[in-house]
Design a protein around this motif. Structure first.
Motif, PDB file in Angstrom:
ATOM      1  N   GLU A   1       0.817  -1.215   0.000  1.00  0.00           N
ATOM      2  CA  GLU A   1       0.000   0.000   0.000  1.00  0.00           C
ATOM      3  C   GLU A   1       0.849   1.262   0.000  1.00  0.00           C
ATOM      4  OE1 GLU A   1      -2.778  -0.036   3.217  1.00  0.00           O
ATOM      5  OE2 GLU A   1      -4.359  -0.842   1.921  1.00  0.00           O
TER       6      GLU A   1
ATOM      7  N   ARG B   1      -3.320   4.745   2.774  1.00  0.00           N
ATOM      8  CA  ARG B   1      -4.089   3.633   2.220  1.00  0.00           C
ATOM      9  C   ARG B   1      -4.484   3.853   0.761  1.00  0.00           C
ATOM     10  NH1 ARG B   1      -5.430   0.109   6.064  1.00  0.00           N
ATOM     11  NH2 ARG B   1      -7.051  -0.830   4.753  1.00  0.00           N
TER      12      ARG B   1
ATOM     13  N   LYS C   1      -7.405   0.273  -6.019  1.00  0.00           N
ATOM     14  CA  LYS C   1      -7.359  -0.772  -4.997  1.00  0.00           C
ATOM     15  C   LYS C   1      -8.376  -1.870  -5.279  1.00  0.00           C
ATOM     16  CE  LYS C   1      -6.621   0.357  -0.762  1.00  0.00           C
ATOM     17  NZ  LYS C   1      -6.752   0.902   0.596  1.00  0.00           N
TER      18      LYS C   1
END
Length: 319
Positions: free
Chosen positions: A177, A181, A204
């Motif tokens: 990551e 995030r 993601k």
């Protein structure tokens, strides 16, 4: 005194008692200093040898010579581990240096084996080590938090040929990551050769992961695309689509058991050496990512007997 008492016919134990030493120490001393031509203990020769040895005692330079020291320092700064340097120096310089000697050299630069201050004229190389520890410590271990069922085919069903690293084409994958995030990078490691792919992620989602994996796998022949072992993160939830696109048979490690993908986790640690935690990958260029990938693939590996992953993978592709 040894010479005088020996001429008087005294035993080694009597001489040792007079000197306050062990009789074995006296025996070694006499054996070392008995010239073959005279066959008698020679104190003058013993003194000369002792003075010569004194000059070598407690030397600051722990490695053999300047060539070896330069090689070690240069490759430590390239983030090679002492064990990797020890393996490769045999090939590159035909020298033999143990990884323990390299560790001792690094920590000898600092007083009290890393607990004190830097010695004058020395360079602090502890920051070149993987964990950057200020002083040497013993290894520990962590226990897994809990065990639950993986989301796809369990690693328990993976064949033994994969577990034993007998062939090329079995991969491990993970996501590293970015800061806050945000999307980071996808990492793929071939289990037998250690060859590594590092790819920037555009998101993601599982679609972003599939795109990154399929992009790197497309350049490989079918014999180098057999299986992939993943963790149970949400980016791997669409594993059926991943299998259809890449042709890789997908397996999942047990949750919180990173040791089941030890090759990949170790590689992620090597990558973190260049891109520490809280790195914002939006600020990292593609050239920097490619540089790290080349560096990792050009490092010698112990399980490859000093060869690099690039050399091992090239050999597999040409067979």
């Amino acid at each position: 005194m040894i010479q005088s008492m020996w001429w008087d016919g005294k035993s080694l134990r009597r001489i040792a008692e007079a000197l306050g030493r062990s009789h074995t120490s006296v025996s070694r001393e006499m054996r070392k200093n008995f010239p073959r031509e005279h066959k008698v203990y020679t104190p003058r020769l013993a003194q000369e040898r002792a003075e010569t040895n004194t000059h070598h005692r407690g030397r600051d330079e722990r490695l053999k010579n300047e060539t070896v020291r330069s090689y070690v320092i240069a490759h430590l700064k390239r983030r090679w581990s002492p064990e990797q340097i020890s393996l490769r120096i045999k090939i590159d310089l035909k020298e033999t240096i143990s990884h323990e000697a390299i560790y001792q050299y690094i920590y000898h630069q600092v007083h009290r084996d890393g607990r004190g201050y830097l010695k004058p004229g020395c360079e602090d190389l502890r920051g070149c080590l993987r964990r950057r520890r200020k002083r040497r410590t013993t290894k520990g271990s962590r226990r897994c938090q809990r065990i639950s069922r993986p989301c796809g085919t369990s690693i328990e069903e993976r064949t033994q040929v994969v577990n034993n690293r007998r062939r090329v084409g079995d991969w491990e994958g993970d996501t590293v990551e970015s800061r806050d995030r945000k999307p980071g990078i996808n990492t793929l490691v071939e289990r037998k050769t250690g060859y590594t792919f590092i790819t920037r992620l555009n998101g993601k989602t599982s679609a972003a992961t599939i795109h990154a994996v399929s992009k790197r796998m497309s350049a490989l022949p079918a014999r180098c695309k057999r299986t992939i072992t993943l963790d149970n993160g949400p980016e791997n939830s669409d594993w059926n689509q991943l299998e259809r696109v890449t042709g890789l048979k997908t397996f999942f490690a047990h949750p919180y058991c990173s040791g089941e993908r030890g090759t990949n986790e170790n590689t992620n640690g090597l990558i973190r050496d260049y891109f520490p935690k809280r790195t914002d990958f939006d600020m990292i260029t593609d050239d920097e990512i490619s540089f790290v990938e080349r560096e990792l693939n050009s490092r010698p590996r112990k399980r490859l007997k000093g060869r690099t992953p690039l050399e091992a993978m090239s050999g597999a592709l040409t067979c």
